[in-house]
Write a protein that holds these residues in place. Sequence first.
Motif, PDB file in Angstrom:
ATOM      1  N   ASN A  14      20.535  32.899  24.985  1.00 39.28           N
ATOM      2  CA  ASN A  14      19.228  33.570  24.880  1.00 39.28           C
ATOM      3  C   ASN A  14      19.320  35.046  25.217  1.00 39.28           C
ATOM      4  N   SER A  15      20.355  35.721  24.721  1.00 41.36           N
ATOM      5  CA  SER A  15      20.598  37.108  25.135  1.00 41.36           C
ATOM      6  C   SER A  15      19.524  38.079  24.679  1.00 41.36           C
ATOM      7  N   ASP A  16      18.729  37.725  23.671  1.00 38.49           N
ATOM      8  CA  ASP A  16      17.676  38.641  23.210  1.00 38.49           C
ATOM      9  C   ASP A  16      16.287  38.058  23.412  1.00 38.49           C
ATOM     10  N   ALA A  17      16.173  37.049  24.230  1.00 37.44           N
ATOM     11  CA  ALA A  17      14.881  36.383  24.396  1.00 37.44           C
ATOM     12  C   ALA A  17      13.862  37.305  25.052  1.00 37.44           C
TER      13      ALA A  17
ATOM     14  N   THR B  27      12.938  40.367  24.841  1.00 40.00           N
ATOM     15  CA  THR B  27      13.054  41.800  25.100  1.00 40.00           C
ATOM     16  C   THR B  27      12.497  42.630  23.963  1.00 40.00           C
TER      17      THR B  27
ATOM     18  N   LYS C 265       8.698  39.388  31.445  1.00 37.14           N
ATOM     19  CA  LYS C 265      10.055  39.425  30.910  1.00 37.14           C
ATOM     20  C   LYS C 265      10.939  40.435  31.640  1.00 37.14           C
TER      21      LYS C 265
ATOM     22  N   SER D 271      21.174  38.198  29.561  1.00 35.12           N
ATOM     23  CA  SER D 271      20.445  36.925  29.559  1.00 35.12           C
ATOM     24  C   SER D 271      19.015  37.059  29.047  1.00 35.12           C
ATOM     25  N   GLY D 272      18.676  38.225  28.517  1.00 41.08           N
ATOM     26  CA  GLY D 272      17.371  38.389  27.888  1.00 41.08           C
ATOM     27  C   GLY D 272      16.301  38.983  28.770  1.00 41.08           C
TER      28      GLY D 272
END
Length: 615
Positions: free
Chosen positions: A25-28, A30, A234, A325-326
């Motif tokens: 989930n590296s772009d969750a 953002t 976030k 990790s997002g």
Amino acid sequence: MIHTAMPPRAPLDMPAQDFACAPANSDAGTGKQDPIWRMAVFIPALTITGLVLWGLYGLFKMSGMTGFEYVLLALIGLTFVWVTIAVSTVGVGLAGRLDPNRKPEPSDPLDVALLVPVYNETPWDVFGNAAAMLTDLARQKGGHRYSLFILSDTTDDLIAWQEWQAFEALRSSAPFPVHYRRRAQNTDKKVGNLVDWITGWGASYEAMLVLDADSLMTGRAIDRLASELAADPKAGLIQSFPQLIGANTLFARMQQFSNVAYGWLLAEGLAHWSRTEGNYWGHNAIIRTRAFASSAGLPHLQSMTGRTNMILSHDFVEASLLRRSGWRVRFLPRISGSFEETPGTLIDYVIRDRRWCRGNLQHLRLLTTRGLHPVSRFHLFQGAAAYLMSPAWFVLLVFWALLGRDAETNVISYFNEANPLFPNWPPAMTHIDSAIFLVVMYAMLLTPKITSALIIAANGKAVRLFGGRSVFAGAVVTELALSVAYAPIMMIQQTKAVIGGVMGRGGWAPQSRTAQAYPMTTLIKFHWIETLIGALLFLGLGTGLVSWWLIPIAASLAFSVPLSGLSAYPLAHIRPPSLRLDNPLTLREPAIVGNARTARAEMRARIEASEIAAE
């Protein structure tokens, strides 16, 4: 006896992260960033650097390019590009100032732990600062619930006893819960100290605000950071912009003036182009506890010899892992009321710099970590490059010294012309070109400072905060002159630090927080290399082999010992005012600073009274 006074345990798992495997989930959450600000920084910087290199290449190739000249071009490019990035960041900061301030939307209040890791610090200073912050924080109406934790790694039993006395005094009067924990072993230093708290009590707190032993923050700044984190679900970390306090010596005041007068514009530019891929400076920042625990656990690194080493400059890496990790990592320089102290002398600054250098060079090994955002990789690389620039500058200094005053005194021309490794310098490459290059480089280095100074000078209200236009102008000239004087010394010291870091030398000694004048023997031992290099440059000047344009650098190096001694000179009663480098923090001291000083004195008196009673 090891004292502890902690709430019921609330464990939170914090696994070490795998650098070879990216999280899913590296772009969750953002979101994609508008690239305009980043383009405004990097395109002009790369374009200007490319034009400079193209012009020098055209000059060099007049007589044919050699490997030596390609190396020289590469060094010029590597040093020049960082200067242009700083200039571009200032430009973005100027444009970004047009954006209005936005207050966070009302949100549910948070449970916030204020964490103060300490290691053999002066107890009345640490607890005095804490008392002032808690008192000021009690006046806020944000609704957040705060608890203070003093996390001690102190190894000196007398200091530990004083810490306990100070803790009991603070706990009896503090408007918020205060806790104290002392570890038996200083495992993994500050990183291990915080991990111990997270894995033991972190589950009870939605956020943790990490402070250094010398940190000081107003209640408003703390509450604003908590509100910003609450309003942005976030966000994993929000960093404030600490300003420097406690600057009573020449060197400390020079840093403070630069921080207050110039640093704001660079900070504004950095905040605008980094956006949600910001950085972490290790303190004066609020962090979402569960996000940090789940994504920022640091493994040990294995060296080429098979030994395992902890990650030293952990803050940059932790910010990169949070973003991986997002989680958003934000920088909010407009939140006022965030402070820290600064080393009081050149030697103290260099000793701290060596620690940072060793840790930042370690980041080069982490650039291949899977899943990092490109901006996070840039932050890691920039931290290392800040120190690698000094050896590059030193090599360029050697090259320009060898160029001599003219073609006849060019030392390089004495080499065998048949050897293709040595350059055949074109006729135009004389001392005039050397002078132009040096002037351009100095101008680029000073452009961010001069730009900020002009903005302040043009604003009547702002310049009055510095004591008026004449005082401010004199202070700017004084600071620029001191910066030019100390820069060559720092170049040599950072070059030594890089060499030591590459060879694995140097420890991780705690920072000295008390400015003191060092004896002459210490100054000579510390600066003998700079003095020797400066003497050699003056020898070259006297024999006509070295360009006169290197006189400022030669003088700084040759007189490094007296300059280092001068760095400890107290400025409180010096005249005229412009030489004191006064600024808003010295002319109108923030209330929290005065309150902390009073609280420190009261805490010291109570501890000393306890010592007398115990005898």
